[in-house]
Scaffold this active site. Sequence first.
Site, mmCIF file in Angstrom:
data_model
loop_
_atom_site.group_PDB
_atom_site.id
_atom_site.type_symbol
_atom_site.label_atom_id
_atom_site.label_comp_id
_atom_site.label_asym_id
_atom_site.label_seq_id
_atom_site.Cartn_x
_atom_site.Cartn_y
_atom_site.Cartn_z
ATOM 1 N N GLY A 5 14.004 -20.225 10.636
ATOM 2 C CA GLY A 5 15.390 -19.843 10.327
ATOM 3 C C GLY A 5 16.041 -19.164 11.518
ATOM 4 N N GLY B 277 19.814 -18.706 11.779
ATOM 5 C CA GLY B 277 20.454 -18.023 10.657
ATOM 6 C C GLY B 277 20.994 -16.654 11.044
ATOM 7 C CD GLN B 278 23.688 -11.888 8.031
ATOM 8 O OE1 GLN B 278 23.010 -12.062 7.027
ATOM 9 N NE2 GLN B 278 24.570 -10.916 8.134
ATOM 10 N NE ARG C 54 19.675 -30.335 5.750
ATOM 11 C CZ ARG C 54 19.330 -29.698 4.623
ATOM 12 N NH1 ARG C 54 19.694 -28.447 4.430
ATOM 13 N NH2 ARG C 54 18.628 -30.310 3.700
ATOM 14 C CG ASP D 28 12.007 -28.918 6.291
ATOM 15 O OD1 ASP D 28 11.889 -27.902 5.572
ATOM 16 O OD2 ASP D 28 12.361 -30.030 5.865
ATOM 17 C CE1 TYR E 180 17.744 -14.563 -1.627
ATOM 18 C CE2 TYR E 180 18.324 -12.474 -2.642
ATOM 19 C CZ TYR E 180 18.002 -13.211 -1.521
ATOM 20 O OH TYR E 180 17.929 -12.591 -0.302
ATOM 21 C CE LYS F 13 14.393 -13.566 -0.512
ATOM 22 N NZ LYS F 13 13.800 -13.795 0.812
ATOM 23 C CB ILE G 81 21.909 -7.992 6.947
ATOM 24 C CG1 ILE G 81 20.546 -7.784 6.263
ATOM 25 C CG2 ILE G 81 21.831 -7.717 8.439
ATOM 26 C CD1 ILE G 81 19.899 -6.456 6.506
HETATM 27 N N1 SER Z 1 22.334 -10.464 1.338
HETATM 28 C C1 SER Z 1 21.521 -11.072 0.330
HETATM 29 C C2 SER Z 1 22.331 -11.823 -0.641
HETATM 30 O O1 SER Z 1 23.406 -11.360 -0.954
HETATM 31 C C3 SER Z 1 20.727 -10.041 -0.384
HETATM 32 O O2 SER Z 1 19.401 -10.171 -0.093
HETATM 33 O O3 SER Z 1 21.908 -12.836 -1.109
#
Ligand code: SER
Length: 315
Positions: free
Chosen positions: A8, A11-12, A36, A53, A142, A146, A172
């Site tokens: 990743g 990613g951010q 991707r 991937d 989600y 987790k 974040i």
């Molecule tokens: N920043 C994340 C979300 O909003 C939280 O883990 O999905």
Amino acid sequence: MKKILVTGAVGQIGSELTMELRRRFGNENVVAGVHRTKPEGKLKESGPHAAVDCTRPEQVKSVVEKFNIDTIFHLAAILSAVAEAKPNLAWKVNIDGLYNVLEVAREYDCAVFTPSSIGAFGNSTPLDDTPQDTIQRPGTMYGVTKVSGELLCDYYYKRFGVDTRGLRYPGIISNVTLPGGGTTDYAVEIYYEAIKNKHYTCNLKKGTYLDMMYMPDAIKGAIDLMEAAADKLEHRNAFNVTAMSFDPEMIAASIKKIIPEFTMDYKVDPVKQEIAESWPNKMDDSAARKEWGWEPQYNLDAMTKDMLEVLTKRL
Ligand code: SER
């Protein structure tokens, strides 16, 4: 940590973590694992990258083998709002992907960092001063992935001795790469809009308190945890970490101190609102402070000042 793979990596978090790891451990020693979106600019030019991937175990394995990887920062994941829209994809990436990474780590003796999240909590969790060890019955896909991920990482440590470690990240906030489809994204978007339009329409209600953190602290936390003495860690996976807790009114007020003409109104997204209300208002991160010295540098106003300075220059 000598040879590092970041999944990743565009990613951010990945895009900034990869650059910081390269700065500290040498450009050639940090492989950007990309899927991707292809890497661009400094991320591409400063060091190696490879297609990873995480849902394809053979790809993870071949990169770990080729680059002689000893540490994996596994950041490839689907965020909360997207996971609610595509639960099947969330399971594949967040669980099957993590399982594949852990299996390769077991075979090649790699340490693994995996982020968990405030999303690992739910309505039955105490939402104020949420303890490190508490009820975790999240109602979102989600959250299910987790909590499962936390347990899976604990299992690989106990059963196979894989050096797994992780943080329960809050929202974040960053200015390099935008987050993709999280519930806390508003706290990033608000800064971009404050500069571009002096106005923001917030998708969470006034009074929705959530834990948040500025990117430099998130990156420092991940690296510090991976470098912490193993014998000091009682929890290993999924330490509560937070730097600040605020609601939309507070972040808007912080921006107004620098951009007085800034205004905000609300158009609530019911899916995100429900998710946000099931997450902690403020976590207790004393275990992280005690076990490996977690100490964030940025509070809300310090973050706002930096975000606005950086984005004003760029936008
Ligand atoms: N920043 C994340 C979300 O909003 C939280 O883990 O999905």
